[in-house]
Motif scaffolding. Structure first.
Motif, PDB file in Angstrom:
ATOM      1  N   HIS A  38       0.535  -1.038   0.010  1.00 24.52           N
ATOM      2  CA  HIS A  38      -0.430   0.118   0.250  1.00 24.52           C
ATOM      3  C   HIS A  38       1.257   1.238   0.664  1.00 24.52           C
ATOM      4  N   ARG A  54     -11.794  -0.494  -5.631  1.00 23.21           N
ATOM      5  CA  ARG A  54     -11.138  -0.172  -7.104  1.00 23.21           C
ATOM      6  C   ARG A  54     -12.112   0.243  -7.855  1.00 23.21           C
ATOM      7  N   GLN A  78      -5.065   6.770  -4.637  1.00 30.05           N
ATOM      8  CA  GLN A  78      -4.076   5.471  -4.956  1.00 30.05           C
ATOM      9  C   GLN A  78      -4.379   5.558  -6.607  1.00 30.05           C
ATOM     10  N   SER A  98      -8.569   3.108  -5.460  1.00 26.80           N
ATOM     11  CA  SER A  98      -7.225   2.498  -5.762  1.00 26.80           C
ATOM     12  C   SER A  98      -7.491   3.290  -8.140  1.00 26.80           C
ATOM     13  N   GLU A 100      -6.586   1.763 -10.596  1.00 28.40           N
ATOM     14  CA  GLU A 100      -5.523   0.608 -11.319  1.00 28.40           C
ATOM     15  C   GLU A 100      -6.523   0.337 -12.439  1.00 28.40           C
TER      16      GLU A 100
END
Lengths: 471, 471
Positions: A38, A54, A78, A98, A100
């Motif tokens: 993390h 996410r 993030q 996140s 991502e």
């Protein structure tokens, strides 16, 4: 099945609400992301999140924030986790959000020279898509393969070619972002000029996850340069360095795309320690400069670049110069400048700085820092280098077997000089948690109070990246 | 003596307090500034101020705002009064705070290529000081002799060379400003890179006097170009125009410094009405482009510019081109582009627009506007031109003897297309009072709410330019 039910029973209400709204694919519980890393690249401490969210779309980010807002639940956004200031680290009790799964190029407009991308897209994917469309996306930094465009925006990333193309804020025409309460700002406009009220785009860029979560952006593309001229120069004085800079900016037809200065301590250290580096110059000099010009006219540019260097040698501004006659020459020059990529191995326990000053002050600022550091720690490595065209200098200080308390003393020296000489304690890396204690050296109490008022205005409950930037 | 006492007796308390703190030289009463002009160049209505405050220093601005804040007294900041959106006009009951006494260049740093100036300094004085120091200050617009740097910042002014140098926000490294309560932000830092918290500088730039009063700034200077290449081109289609733009950006060694597009209605109107204009091209074309490249290598640049034009002619991108072979040729080309300076005489009662779109959309947007306007008002003059490299187009619509209600109908047409095509209702002139009713076509309700929250955060009592931008 029973394990799952157990997990749900002990789940905090906010996590249960997120899981119900977004499903287990988007919202993961600690036992589901066990072993995941993390922390960012700042070497700052980092806790575990209470859940990992996410989202796959702006709508899912909006739903997540609406729920977190209702529960007053802190959220840390993030990206690629390559930040150097601890902005993406967790302090404890937060949800990690996140981006991502939000990666990809949504649209390329070759006529307007713009591109719409999702915030989680890695920088390198953007560079490659721009290249495939016949353009250059000029932002570039070592972490290009992992860092995300959203992270580049949140930290207003810099890099090597800021002198020609500007920082990340100059590469973006509009941002779509989700505010703390889940509402969405930004219309993904593709126009260059837009004087309709406050510049929310530039406010969000560089705000390190504290004002909103950037979800999609319109990026600006540049013409792909067809000519590259590169030289490695040795110079007799700091005055000669600034003279070379202003002459190059005024006289090179395509301008300056990189002006990287290396102090002798830097040059001697890396060329001595890294046998694979080919020292570009035979002799010793007071300063070394990697000069690059990116342009559009290969033939005429080579001629005028060589003529310029000849004139600078004749005038004594430059003592010696190596001109790249091939791409491999240029790569060898850049290898000297990129040597700090080996710092983790060569300089364990180092203390690093990313400070900036007015260009005229950098020489004196570096001299003062070096003198004070060497007086206090005579055996330390003190390496100075930087993007001088932007007034940005990096200082790396290290001595094997320093006690853990020395880092703070080294900081006191460098940040002390930075404050005295009206410099910035963070030129391009940001504040995060790592530099919160020195923000007041560059920003006044009134400025910090104004920033706090803006933060409270956009995130009244303080759920976005609390404990970062300022408290 | 008795008149003075009488005047003081009827003075509002806030004016009396200002007068006591700052003296009669700084604070003037209505009978002392009788006959003074207060309106800007927007042709919007303008009231008389209850007092005129002309501070001579940041400290005096701070004292003035502290007093106004204590009395909840609205303040309108005024510069050169050349704004085109009514941002400096008075709605009634305000104090006018003019920066006319805060003019001058405080410091030139030739090594850092920066300059510290007072906000009331006229743009032209800055341009001349930069020139005298061997630099270029690139922002330029018709009102250069009267407009002030502070006003340029408050409206984020544009102009002809934005494509190369950016708008006003790109010309400034730091601003010193006084907030509504009299506190001062900004340390007049001279560094280019500074990632320490929110970008207050860019937030204040373009905020049209609603967030703070900018008092001093650090400006960024550029190398003075030594080579100018200028051509006037005729093109067959909008596609050819955007092709010429992208080719010029990719192929001209010094890049593009102006790319001014004129639609045929514009070209025919001005070359027909202004006998002093020398039509640069003999024939008729679907589009006309003034192309300029400012560079550093006179000899090689002329050669490559001519080669580029030759290639564009051969490829059919350009149908005909006139290349300036002297400064007077270049001036004659620019005279065609600067002809709207005569609009007050040629086009009384005109309705003017300053809109922008993604570059790829400008052709279609202009086509839709022209078609709709000509269908509704077949005899009207509809002139279209603009800084196409920035996606910025100006539209001027006029017919003699229109009833006063027509202006609003014309606006409905042009702003309707602008909203539909995701354009900006103000590319470079700002919102002021003139475009408040159409802000919602470019900004969403969430964005306007975010702007309001920021405004309240920095000016909780709402004393700075109330009734402007949004209510």
């Amino acid at each position: 099945m029973e394990t799952d039910l157990q997990a749900i029973e002990v789940m905090p209400a906010v996590v249960a609400a997120l899981r119900e709204a977004l499903g287990p694919r988007v919202v993961q519980l600690p036992h589901e992301f066990a072993g995941r890393h993390h922390a960012d690249a700042s070497r700052m401490p980092c806790a575990e999140p209470i859940a990992l969210v996410r989202p796959g779309s702006t709508e899912e980010v909006s739903v997540a924030l609406r729920i977190c807002h209702a529960h007053r639940q802190p959220v840390v956004t993030q990206g690629g986790l390559t930040g150097l200031a601890g902005g993406a680290c967790l302090l404890g009790g937060e949800i990690a959000l996140s981006l991502e799964r939000m990666r990809g190029i949504e649209h390329v407009d070759a006529v307007s020279a713009t591109m719409i991308v999702l915030a989680g897209t890695p920088l390198q994917m953007v560079q490659e898509a721009a290249d495939a469309a016949g353009f250059l996306f000029p932002l570039d930094l070592g972490a290009r393969g992992s860092c995300s465009i959203g992270g580049n925006l949140a930290t207003n990333a810099g890099g090597n070619r800021v002198i020609k193309y500007g920082m990340m804020r100059e590469q973006v025409l509009d941002v779509e972002a989700v505010l703390a309460d889940g509402s969405v700002v930004g219309g993904l406009h593709g126009m260059i000029k837009n004087n309709t009220g406050y510049d929310l785009r530039n406010l969000l860029v560089g705000s390190e996850g504290t004002l909103a979560i950037i979800t999609r952006v319109v990026l600006r593309l540049r013409p792909k340069p067809s000519a590259v001229s590169t030289a490695f120069c040795g110079l007799p004085s700091y005055e000669a360095v600034t003279t070379l800079l202003s002459r190059a900016q005024a006289m090179l037809p395509a301008g300056v795309s990189a002006f990287e200065v290396m102090w002798p301590s830097y040059y001697d250290f890396y060329t001595g320690r890294l046998p694979e580096l080919r020292a570009p110059l035979a002799g010793k000099h007071a300063f070394y400069v990697l000069l690059e010009s990116l342009g559009a006219d290969p033939e005429r540019q080579a001629e005028s670049f060589e003529g310029f260097l000849g004139a600078m040698l004749e005038e004594g501004v430059v003592e010696d110069a190596a001109l790249a006659s091939s791409e491999s020459d240029a790569l060898a020059f850049w290898a000297v400048r990129d040597a700090p990529g080996e710092n983790a191995r060569l300089l364990p326990g180092r203390v690093s700085f990313d400070v900036s000053f007015a260009i005229a002050e950098v020489g004196e600022a570096a001299r003062r820092c070096e003198a004070a550091l060497r007086a206090r720690w005579p055996r330390a490595n003190v390496l100075v280098y930087g993007h001088l065209g932007d007034g940005n200098v990096h200082i790396v200080v290290q001595e094997p077997d320093w006690p853990s308390t020395t880092a703070r003393e080294v900081q006191d020296v460098v940040y002390g000089v930075t404050g005295e000489m009206k410099g910035s304690v963070s030129a391009e890396h940001g504040i995060g948690t790592k530099r919160m204690h020195v923000l007041g050296l560059t920003r006044t109490p009134v400025e910090i109070a104004a920033m706090k008022a803006i933060r409270v205005a956009l995130d009244p409950l303080g759920i976005l990246n609390p404990g970062k930037l300022f408290s």
